[in-house]
Design a protein around this motif. Structure first.
Motif, mmCIF file in Angstrom:
data_model
loop_
_atom_site.group_PDB
_atom_site.id
_atom_site.type_symbol
_atom_site.label_atom_id
_atom_site.label_comp_id
_atom_site.label_asym_id
_atom_site.label_seq_id
_atom_site.Cartn_x
_atom_site.Cartn_y
_atom_site.Cartn_z
ATOM 1 N N ASP A 159 -29.309 0.173 24.907
ATOM 2 C CA ASP A 159 -28.048 1.155 24.540
ATOM 3 C C ASP A 159 -28.988 2.800 24.005
ATOM 4 O O ASP A 159 -28.594 3.662 24.364
ATOM 5 N N GLU A 170 -27.375 -4.777 24.938
ATOM 6 C CA GLU A 170 -27.189 -4.024 24.155
ATOM 7 C C GLU A 170 -28.337 -3.088 23.386
ATOM 8 O O GLU A 170 -28.427 -1.961 23.021
ATOM 9 N N SER A 173 -29.864 5.557 26.391
ATOM 10 C CA SER A 173 -28.857 6.503 27.052
ATOM 11 C C SER A 173 -28.870 6.553 28.734
ATOM 12 O O SER A 173 -28.860 7.549 29.063
#
Length: 269
Positions: A25, A22, A28
């Motif tokens: 993230d 996570e 991208s």
């Protein structure tokens, strides 16, 4: 810049992204077309980038031996060169990322500026905060000794290995606009049944290998007598760990925090 063996990189990076990703993230990755892994070493991060992105991943490192491992295990493109002076045209990538690189550089801002020149969009750094490592062990001496070694190492190393919350300000100094900051925790647990790697780690403790690997830095912070005492206590602790493993009573947990900072190039997407 400090040099590392393939064995050291594998030992310290293994499993870093096996769980939650996570914290990645903000990179991208699903939208990237061309990614540079600067200071890629043996390619631990590059594997993750390649798995998470449809784009091309290029590994850059000054050590051809490390890159040969990376290429052999990932098949990714590798380039031998100084990560602080990437041998690429301006705007060659839409993401430049490094992992555990800036903490080993005398001038991390200069490296970030070089990364900015290579990227059309994002620059990211994933750096350990070595001042905030947590260790718990059923061998009590291991906890106190690791703290002593860590403090002496931080005092003796010639770079800032505990960048932590300084990273966003370094990004700004390099002309990058921080857009995200995350903290990722690398958790490593040793408990019964012990695998070969865990038993090898215990043997390394009994030999004092970790102190040998960082002897130069430790001796800068410790007197000769202090170093010798610490080495003897460390080896004794290692023997206690080996014995506890034989009895099946040894458990150890370590948490290493990594700060993930993402910055946008001015005029980026």
């Amino acid at each position: 810049m400090r040099q590392f063996s393939p064995e050291y990189l594998r030992r310290t990076r293994q499993g870093l992204w096996d769980g939650s990703r996570e914290a990645l993230d903000p990179l991208s990755l699903a939208d990237r077309k061309r990614i540079l892994d600067a200071g890629a070493g043996t390619g631990e991060l590059a594997r993750v980038l390649d798995a998470e992105s449809p784009g091309q991943v290029v590994c850059l490192d000054a050590d051809p031996d490390l890159l040969s491992v990376a290429h052999g295990e990932t098949g990714l493109d590798v380039v031998v060169g100084d990560a602080t002076r990437p041998p690429f045209f301006r705007d060659a990538f839409d993401l430049v990322v490094c992992q555990a690189l800036l903490v080993n550089l005398p001038d991390p801002v200069a490296a970030l500026r070089a990364f900015r020149e290579c990227s059309t969009d994002l620059v990211a750094a994933i750096e350990p905060d070595n001042s905030d490592v947590g260790v718990d062990s059923t061998v009590a001496a291991e906890v106190t000794l690791e703290q002593r070694v860590r403090e002496a190492y931080i005092a003796g190393v010639e770079t800032d290995v505990a960048l932590g919350d300084q990273l966003p300000s370094l990004f700004r100094e390099a002309g990058l606009t921080p857009v995200a900051t995350r903290r990722h925790y690398h958790r490593k647990v040793i408990e019964p049944p012990y695998d070969e790697e865990s038993m090898a780690a215990a043997a390394r403790k009994a030999r004092g290998d970790a102190l040998v690997e960082h002897e130069t830095e430790l001796r800068r912070a410790l007197s000769p007598d202090e170093y010798d005492v610490l080495r003897d206590e460390w080896r004794e602790m290692g023997r206690a760990v080996v014995e506890a493993m034989r009895e099946g009573t040894y458990r150890r947990a370590e948490v290493v925090p990594f700060d993930v900072v993402v910055g946008r190039v001015d005029g980026g997407a």
